[in-house]
Scaffold this active site. Structure first.
Site, PDB file in Angstrom:
ATOM      1  N   LYS A 205       0.349   9.161  -9.767  1.00  0.00           N
ATOM      2  CA  LYS A 205       1.726   8.838 -10.120  1.00  0.00           C
ATOM      3  C   LYS A 205       2.129   9.221 -11.537  1.00  0.00           C
ATOM      4  CE  LYS A 205       3.752   7.001  -6.558  1.00  0.00           C
ATOM      5  NZ  LYS A 205       5.160   6.811  -6.225  1.00  0.00           N
TER       6      LYS A 205
ATOM      7  N   ASP B 112       5.539  -0.598  -6.448  1.00  0.00           N
ATOM      8  CA  ASP B 112       4.565  -1.364  -5.677  1.00  0.00           C
ATOM      9  C   ASP B 112       3.218  -1.305  -6.388  1.00  0.00           C
ATOM     10  OD1 ASP B 112       3.876   1.334  -5.055  1.00  0.00           O
ATOM     11  OD2 ASP B 112       5.466   1.228  -3.559  1.00  0.00           O
TER      12      ASP B 112
HETATM   13  C1  LIG Z   1      -1.231   5.899  -3.682  1.00  0.00           C
HETATM   14  C2  LIG Z   1       0.107   6.321  -3.230  1.00  0.00           C
HETATM   15  N1  LIG Z   1       0.191   7.299  -2.337  1.00  0.00           N
HETATM   16  C3  LIG Z   1       1.394   7.733  -1.887  1.00  0.00           C
HETATM   17  C4  LIG Z   1       2.572   7.156  -2.348  1.00  0.00           C
HETATM   18  C5  LIG Z   1       3.859   7.626  -1.782  1.00  0.00           C
HETATM   19  O1  LIG Z   1       4.715   8.191  -2.707  1.00  0.00           O
HETATM   20  P1  LIG Z   1       6.279   8.168  -2.466  1.00  0.00           P
HETATM   21  O2  LIG Z   1       6.749   6.770  -2.647  1.00  0.00           O
HETATM   22  O3  LIG Z   1       6.821   9.127  -3.435  1.00  0.00           O
HETATM   23  O4  LIG Z   1       6.490   8.579  -1.053  1.00  0.00           O
HETATM   24  C6  LIG Z   1       2.513   6.135  -3.280  1.00  0.00           C
HETATM   25  C7  LIG Z   1       3.738   5.511  -3.804  1.00  0.00           C
HETATM   26  O5  LIG Z   1       3.716   4.540  -4.530  1.00  0.00           O
HETATM   27  C8  LIG Z   1       1.255   5.700  -3.739  1.00  0.00           C
HETATM   28  O6  LIG Z   1       1.136   4.719  -4.641  1.00  0.00           O
END
Ligand SMILES: Cc1ncc(COP(=O)(O)O)c(C=O)c1O
Length: 404
Positions: free
Chosen positions: A77, A124
């Site tokens: 992120k 989150d």
């Molecule tokens: C570990 C992880 N993978 C995938 C995602 C998905 O990303 P997005 O919300 O941009 O779809 C998130 C989002 O918080 C995440 O924390």
């Protein structure tokens, strides 16, 4: 919840590629990566090939892009948080975005001209940690809102980066509204990983930041002919949209088959694809899932058209599918190396395992068009961001799948 996998094919809408996709050309993402390179912590994360698991799955190659190794932050992120904050600062001070660097943004004269800013976000877990980290690195303050039920370890990790953390009463989408309301009352700059009417610049920068991981992966796979299939997890879809945009622009007509993966309880892309009217569709209410990062019910309006036009399949999977993927990566086959993949990271592996071992697996393999010559990329987007829960999933086989 019982184990389940559901999927829809993308109907052929025949729409033009979304205009925003220009932001995801290899050249654009390469310059975003040039910015990331100026951080002392920057290194491409490993692309791990797992030959023994590939042979168990009946495919030629399986690559896992391991984002647990990103900047010591345990998820991808920060690629979005850091770039969007940098671009915001550059636009405030009329700096040339093509010459952004960590040192420059941190220089005393830039800090003096900028003054103190509070960056505000809802998360989150992983996105908030990345915004808090980026704000602190650039000498600024952050306030991070989290939904009800966010695990203590995720809250602690955000607070450790210097953020003020506030827990709300609602789900992820309600938490975004709480962050916006707080900012309206108190001031600050919202750095959100999804767009709304009149708020598109920062989310676009975030998506471009995320696409850097796919830029690295494309380079890392180049000698092996590139992927035939890519699995992308979606919460609000900013990661999947950015990555799919770059894949479409890089490979053109030869792009790999792209599969979007969501929790059964939060399948807003699944619902949008199923509706087949070309529009994004929201899901509301509680979205219980161990895949905390994916528990989002409102597609990012910038990501939806990219995925609508450049993805092929939309899966929604139960917790057992994700947990089986976590365990397969934790306890590797043959001489494969182990990978620590958190709850939101392993859905794609779970789908592949299901295709190989579940009673109705052949339908999944057929839908994906998997053969013995397939080369598959999955992105393990986080490590053990909730270590206690991760350990229980691995050691106590919580959420056991039918074939385990
Ligand atoms: C570990 C992880 N993978 C995938 C995602 C998905 O990303 P997005 O919300 O941009 O779809 C998130 C989002 O918080 C995440 O924390």
């Amino acid at each position: 919840m019982h184990q389940e996998i559901e999927f829809v094919f993308r109907p052929e809408y025949g729409f033009d590629p979304a205009p925003v996709a220009d932001a995801f050309s290899p050249g654009s993402i390469s310059s975003v990566r040039d910015f990331h390179r100026t951080f002392p912590q920057y290194m491409p994360t490993p692309l791990v090939s797992l030959p023994s698991l590939a042979s168990e799955l009946g495919i030629k190659r399986l690559w896992v892009k391991d984002e647990s190794k990103r900047f010591d932050l345990n998820s991808f992120k920060v690629l979005g948080g850091s770039y969007s904050i940098a671009r915001y600062i550059a636009s405030e001070l009329a700096l040339d975005p093509g010459r952004l660097s960590f040192d420059h943004l941190n220089a005393a004269d830039v800090r003096d001209r900028l003054g103190a800013i509070t960056f505000v976000t809802a998360t989150d877990g992983n996105h908030g940690r990345s915004v808090a980290w980026s704000a602190r690195e650039l000498g600024q303050r952050s306030v991070v809102f989290v939904p009800k039920g966010t695990s203590d370890s995720r809250i602690r990790n955000i607070a450790k980066e210097g953020a003020e953390v506030r827990e709300t009463d609602g789900n992820y989408d309600d938490t975004i509204r709480a962050a916006r309301a707080w900012m309206d009352a108190n001031g600050g700059v919202i750095v959100q990983d999804t767009a709304w009417e009149g708020y598109e610049e920062i989310p676009t920068w975030i998506m471009q930041g995320y696409a850097v991981l796919m830029h690295e992966a494309i380079e890392q796979m180049a000698d092996d002919g590139g992927p035939t299939h890519v699995f992308l997890q979606a919460g609000v879809g900013s990661f999947a949209g950015g990555a799919a945009g770059l894949l479409a622009r890089h490979y053109g007509a030869d792009r790999p088959r792209v599969a979007v993966v969501e929790p059964s309880t939060a399948g807003c892309y699944y619902a949008s694809a199923l509706a087949a009217d070309g529009d994004p569709h929201d899901i509301g209410g509680e979205m219980p899932s161990i895949m905390a990062g994916l528990a989002c019910g409102e597609p990012n309006r910038l990501a939806w058209p990219i995925l609508r036009d450049h993805a092929d399949l939309y899966f929604r999977v139960s917790d057992e599918i994700a947990a089986s993927g976590i365990r397969a990566l934790a306890a590797p086959r043959g001489s494969d190396e182990p990978i620590v993949a958190g709850e939101s990271a392993a859905g794609g592996i779970g789908i592949l395992l299901s295709g190989a071992h579940a009673v109705d697996g052949s339908a999944i393999r057929e839908a994906l068009g998997l053969t013995a010559s397939s080369r598959v990329l999955v992105v393990s987007t986080e490590g053990d961001t909730d270590p206690g829960h991760y350990t229980r999933i691995v050691n106590e086989k919580l959420y056991q799948a039918s074939w385990e």
